[in-house]
Design a protein around this motif. Structure first.
Motif, mmCIF file in Angstrom:
data_model
loop_
_atom_site.group_PDB
_atom_site.id
_atom_site.type_symbol
_atom_site.label_atom_id
_atom_site.label_comp_id
_atom_site.label_asym_id
_atom_site.label_seq_id
_atom_site.Cartn_x
_atom_site.Cartn_y
_atom_site.Cartn_z
ATOM 1 N N ILE A 116 0.841 -1.203 0.000
ATOM 2 C CA ILE A 116 0.000 0.000 0.000
ATOM 3 C C ILE A 116 0.873 1.248 0.000
ATOM 4 O O ILE A 116 0.678 2.180 -0.781
ATOM 5 C CB ILE A 116 -0.924 0.007 1.235
ATOM 6 N N TYR A 117 1.880 1.232 0.871
ATOM 7 C CA TYR A 117 2.739 2.410 0.962
ATOM 8 C C TYR A 117 3.417 2.680 -0.380
ATOM 9 O O TYR A 117 3.385 3.803 -0.892
ATOM 10 C CB TYR A 117 3.778 2.229 2.062
ATOM 11 N N LEU A 118 4.030 1.627 -0.938
ATOM 12 C CA LEU A 118 4.808 1.826 -2.166
ATOM 13 C C LEU A 118 3.917 2.248 -3.320
ATOM 14 O O LEU A 118 4.284 3.075 -4.142
ATOM 15 C CB LEU A 118 5.551 0.541 -2.531
ATOM 16 N N THR A 154 12.608 5.365 -2.046
ATOM 17 C CA THR A 154 11.583 4.456 -2.548
ATOM 18 C C THR A 154 12.175 3.501 -3.570
ATOM 19 O O THR A 154 11.863 2.315 -3.589
ATOM 20 C CB THR A 154 10.451 5.253 -3.207
ATOM 21 N N ASP A 155 13.049 4.033 -4.418
ATOM 22 C CA ASP A 155 13.697 3.162 -5.401
ATOM 23 C C ASP A 155 14.475 2.060 -4.705
ATOM 24 O O ASP A 155 14.443 0.904 -5.124
ATOM 25 C CB ASP A 155 14.652 3.973 -6.283
ATOM 26 N N LEU A 156 15.153 2.452 -3.624
ATOM 27 C CA LEU A 156 15.970 1.477 -2.893
ATOM 28 C C LEU A 156 15.081 0.364 -2.330
ATOM 29 O O LEU A 156 15.387 -0.823 -2.447
ATOM 30 C CB LEU A 156 16.722 2.182 -1.771
ATOM 31 N N ILE A 157 13.943 0.780 -1.729
ATOM 32 C CA ILE A 157 13.015 -0.222 -1.182
ATOM 33 C C ILE A 157 12.526 -1.144 -2.296
ATOM 34 O O ILE A 157 12.501 -2.364 -2.168
ATOM 35 C CB ILE A 157 11.809 0.475 -0.510
ATOM 36 N N ARG A 184 0.925 -5.281 -4.935
ATOM 37 C CA ARG A 184 1.104 -4.059 -5.715
ATOM 38 C C ARG A 184 0.390 -4.163 -7.050
ATOM 39 O O ARG A 184 -0.261 -3.207 -7.490
ATOM 40 C CB ARG A 184 2.590 -3.804 -5.952
ATOM 41 N N ASN A 185 0.505 -5.334 -7.683
ATOM 42 C CA ASN A 185 -0.182 -5.500 -8.965
ATOM 43 C C ASN A 185 -1.693 -5.395 -8.787
ATOM 44 O O ASN A 185 -2.380 -4.797 -9.615
ATOM 45 C CB ASN A 185 0.190 -6.842 -9.600
#
Lengths: 425, 458
Positions: A221-223, A233-236, A299-300
């Motif tokens: 949800i966060y991402l 965010t990219d790193l996560i 996420r999808n």
């Protein structure tokens, strides 16, 4: 143009030959494709058939009817003790094992037709009804592995002869082996069961689910909904994608080093954080392993919810949190659940990381809680596969059948959910 | 107090806080023109958060430090003076006392440990109750503080939603922490290993026999090249010789030739190959395939065939990998624009010519990426090689000979009874680090290739 090409003569022998060759190559290619698909499916079929052919026998058992005349043997046990926890000890002390073996030796001329753990059944019968000590008892005892296999047409000539003799005496019978479903590991293949491993698997799965599901869904949800696009965010994101591809055994090393190793921080020595061989550690390790699977699937699913739903909710005054938790999440839930079930199925079949964190112990009593020593179904299969005793082959295959049935059920549920709740926006 | 019980108790207090705060907010005066900022549920959330979070944070911290406090307390007991000074024995005795203190009816073997059981139990219960008391106090304090702020004018929604955001952020940070944890724990143990064994010996040595380690020069018997070769040979050569043709041809057949009905059934069937647990493949390899392979080798006149050959493990691993290759190839073939296929067919090419001259070249980056991912999967695969490959480290090109892999050695090194500090145990972590780095590189390269390829057509 002076050297204009003559029109192709399709009927010329050379051309006809070429076309035939091309068509032949086409058919060959097509045949190779079909062969690849068929052979791949045949591998699967062969694997399943081998397991089932070996395994179905694991669910059955050959019994030998044995007559024991208790008063004649003069066994001395205090009847009062038989209703106390000390009953096992008292009966073992009174020489029950030898008594049963002696009875078998007298009846069949060979005490080894009864399995080594067969006398335990007599013990349970006595505990259930102490009065049988005063009379003659006819009881079905599990036959030894050699006899069991001879009855099924395997084994050496000697065992076959012995089995034929028993058959003539009319004492043999075959039953569904219910013990296999509610007993635990043992050194005797006739007495083993999968309940301990199954319970360990269920406890481990519970921990895995309780940790991986909330964390996976929340981070998805966060991402997907709130994360600003920046380097963090990219790193996560990169971490999650990489974690999904890390070999499972590496997670075992992580579990071993972090949960079970002793480590020092700021000069302060920490002992092992968690007990070895416990469902808790196994569940934590597997949760870290399948979390990326859940994050990616969630996420999808969240991405598939159309923006108009978010806009409509925002438009009537919902806060960003309300938009997600009241509207997006419920709509994405079928997809999230499908991904979670697939991840859980993967965790259920996983063996390697659990071997490293010590879940390969010989566990005779099913675990009572999350911190008790436990083993899981795949590890039990691995342990049995190492046993040299012939009878373990069919038990291993039988346990594999149980594991595959669970996995098929989970995957089937995932497919059902996907089909039932599939939404076209 | 039991940890689970405490967490349940705190959660229960949180629930009560939530209900009471919501009930109180429900009674706010809603009359007139005054509009309230937050819903009753959001007030409840706020109170629940203040009740649960500080207490849980304290419990987590207390669980980390209380074993140390218990140990200090036990050491102050007069009986502890008899403990040996050598740290290893000392810790073993303390651990024994701790075990007996936990288990109902267990007895200690060592008399000193037996004497320490009572003080350990006392200290554990004292610090346990102390922790529980403080946690519950914190829960009540948090609840009281939050409850006094529940007023009509209080903007509970902002606060509650900020809390939820923090929770979401923490959840997503766990992925980074796991990656970091894997990397650091592997690196940490590996560094300890490389202090004892020179890294060059490990990476370039060609002799691997961890059972007999020479204490003076442990590097001599810990050269990992045979393992790297075995891993490459089984996972990247033999398995791929099976998986690539089968996977690729299956994908081609299912996308280009098969009737939709066949495709609908065959695709999930092939995917089932990937869903079978690897322990089942391992058992299958050891029970059925390995003896067959040995018989085959013997019939070729190769009398010294091993029943734990590289071929048996590689073949079964290849079968397991087929669906990975085929689904990646399937995706990338499907991504080739139909116009290219139709153009080729319109020129008079047969379907097979179109496939091999147009579709496959166009889909090649995707196929290559799929193969790389499959290789990374194969070299990280453990159970098949643990059950079907041998432990003998050979550098050989003969598939009928035995070969061992990195993953098999990790399992072998770590499942024996050995102390945590020996080069033997630490070598497993060095192997793990190598495996982690190699699979990571393969994945990064594969993702790069895919990304580049996607840019070409979309």
């Amino acid at each position: 143009m002076s050297n204009e090409r003559a029109p192709t003569d399709w009927n010329a022998p050379a051309m006809q030959k070429r076309i035939r060759r091309r068509y032949a190559r086409e058919r060959r290619f097509r045949f190779f494709g079909l062969a690849a698909v068929t052979l791949s499916a045949a591998f699967l079929a062969f694997l399943l058939v081998t397991m089932v052919a070996n395994g179905w026998r694991g669910f059955t058992r050959t019994d030998v009817a044995l007559v024991i005349d208790f008063p004649a043997t003069g066994i001395e046990v205090e009847r009062a003790q038989l209703k106390t926890p000390a009953a096992d000890l008292a009966l073992a002390g009174a020489g029950l094992e030898n008594l049963v073996k002696g009875a078998a030796a007298t009846a069949f001329g060979d005490e080894s037709v009864i399995s080594d753990s067969g006398w335990l059944r007599v013990r349970e019968a006595i505990k259930a009804d102490p009065t049988i000590l005063d009379r003659k008892l006819t009881i079905d005892l599990p036959a030894s592995t050699a006899i069991d296999q001879a009855v099924q047409g395997d084994g050496n000539a000697e065992a076959k002869a012995a089995a034929a003799k028993l058959e003539q005496a009319g004492v043999l019978s075959r039953h569904f082996n219910a013990d296999f479903l509610h007993k635990s590991d043992s050194t005797d293949p006739v007495a083993v069961g999968i309940w301990g491993a199954l319970k360990g698997s269920l406890l481990t799965m519970a921990i895995t689910f309780l940790i991986a599901f909330p964390v996976g869904v929340l981070s998805a949800i966060y991402l997907e909904e709130y994360a600003p696009r920046n380097r963090w965010t990219d790193l996560i994101e990169v971490s999650i994608n990489n974690l999904a591809a890390v070999p499972s055994i590496i997670f075992g090393l992580l579990g071993l080093a972090v949960f079970l190793g002793s480590w020092s921080l700021f000069g302060y020595q920490f002992g092992p954080l968690l007990p070895r061989s416990a469902a808790l550690v196994g569940g934590l390790t597997l949760a870290l392993m399948i979390m990326p699977v859940i994050v990616i699937a969630s996420r999808n699913a969240i991405k598939a919810v159309p923006p108009s739903i978010r806009d409509a909710a925002l438009g009537i005054g919902a806060s960003p949190i309300q938009v997600v938790f009241h509207h997006v999440l419920p709509l994405a839930m079928p997809g999230i659940l499908t991904g979670t079930i697939i991840g859980m199925a993967r965790a259920l079949g996983e063996t390697a990381p659990l071997l490293l964190i010590g879940m390969r112990a010989f566990i005779v009593t099913p675990p009572g809680g999350f911190t008790d020593p436990a083993t899981v179904l795949p590890v039990q299969i691995f342990l049995w596969s190492d046993e040299v005793s012939r009878g373990f082959v069919e038990k291993t295959s039988a346990a594999i059948i149980v594991l595959l049935v669970f996995l098929l059920a989970m995957n089937g549920l995932a497919i059902y959910l996907r089909n039932k709740f599939e939404t076209r926006w | 107090m039991n940890g689970f019980a405490l967490v349940f108790l705190i959660a229960g207090l949180g629930l009560i806080g939530w209900l009471t705060a919501r009930a109180r907010a429900n009674r706010f005066d809603r009359g007139g023109a005054k509009r309230l900022h937050s819903l009753p549920g959001q007030h409840g959330m706020y109170v629940a958060m203040w009740t649960v979070l500080p207490a849980l944070l304290f419990v987590a911290g207390w669980n980390a430090i209380s074993p140390g406090l218990v140990k200090e307390a036990v050491l102050e007991h007069p009986a502890a003076a008899q403990l040996p000074t050598f740290a290893f024995e000392r810790n073993a005795l303390l651990a024994e006392a701790k075990r007996v203190a936990h288990e109902e009816g267990a007895t200690a073997f060592d008399p000193v440990a037996e004497q320490l059981v009572a003080p350990t139990r006392a200290a554990q219960s004292r610090y346990g109750w102390m922790g529980a008391g403080v946690a519950i106090l914190l829960a009540f304090a948090g609840a009281a503080f939050a409850f006094t702020r529940v007023r009509p004018s209080f903007q509970a929604r902002t606060q509650a939603e900020r809390g939820v955001m923090v929770l979401l952020l923490i959840a997503s940070l766990i992925a980074i922490l796991t990656t970091l944890g894997i990397f650091l724990s592997l690196l940490w143990e590996s560094l300890r290993f490389f202090q004892q064994v020179p890294i060059t010996d490990f990476l370039f040595g060609t002799h691997w026999s961890p059972q007999v380690i020479d204490a003076a020069d442990p590097g001599k018997s810990l050269g990992a090249v045979p393992l790297f070769w075995g891993t490459f040979f089984i996972g990247a050569v033999i398995a791929m010789i099976v998986a690539i043709p089968f996977g690729l041809m299956s994908a081609i057949y299912l996308t280009q030739y098969a009737a939709p009905r066949v495709r609908r059934w065959m695709k999930p069937t092939l995917e089932m190959l990937a869903g079978v647990p690897t322990v089942v493949y391992g058992y299958f390899a050891a029970l059925t395939v390995a003896p067959a392979v040995r018989d085959l080798a013997v019939s070729f006149g190769y009398t010294y065939a091993s029943s734990e050959s590289a071929l048996a493990a590689g073949l079964v691993m290849g079968v397991m990998i087929i669906p990975f290759v085929s689904s990646m190839a399937d995706d990338s073939i499907a991504a080739v624009p139909t116009a290219m296929r139709d153009g080729s067919l319109a020129m008079g090419a047969t379907t097979s010519e179109t496939i091999s001259k147009v579709l496959i070249p166009a889909a090649l980056p995707g196929v290559v990426a799929g193969v790389l991912l499959a290789v990374s999967r194969a070299i990280g695969e453990t159970m098949i090689v643990v059950m079907a490959a041998s432990g003998a480290a050979n550098i050989t090109l003969n598939p009928f000979e035995s070969a061992t892999t990195v993953t098999k050695q990790i399992v072998d090194l770590l499942t024996g009874e050995s102390e945590f500090d020996s080069p033997k145990t630490l070598a497993a972590f060095a192997l793990g680090l190598t495996l982690f780095v190699i699979t990571l590189l393969l994945n990064i390269v594969a993702l790069r290739v895919v990304k580049k390829y996607r840019e070409a057509y979309e």
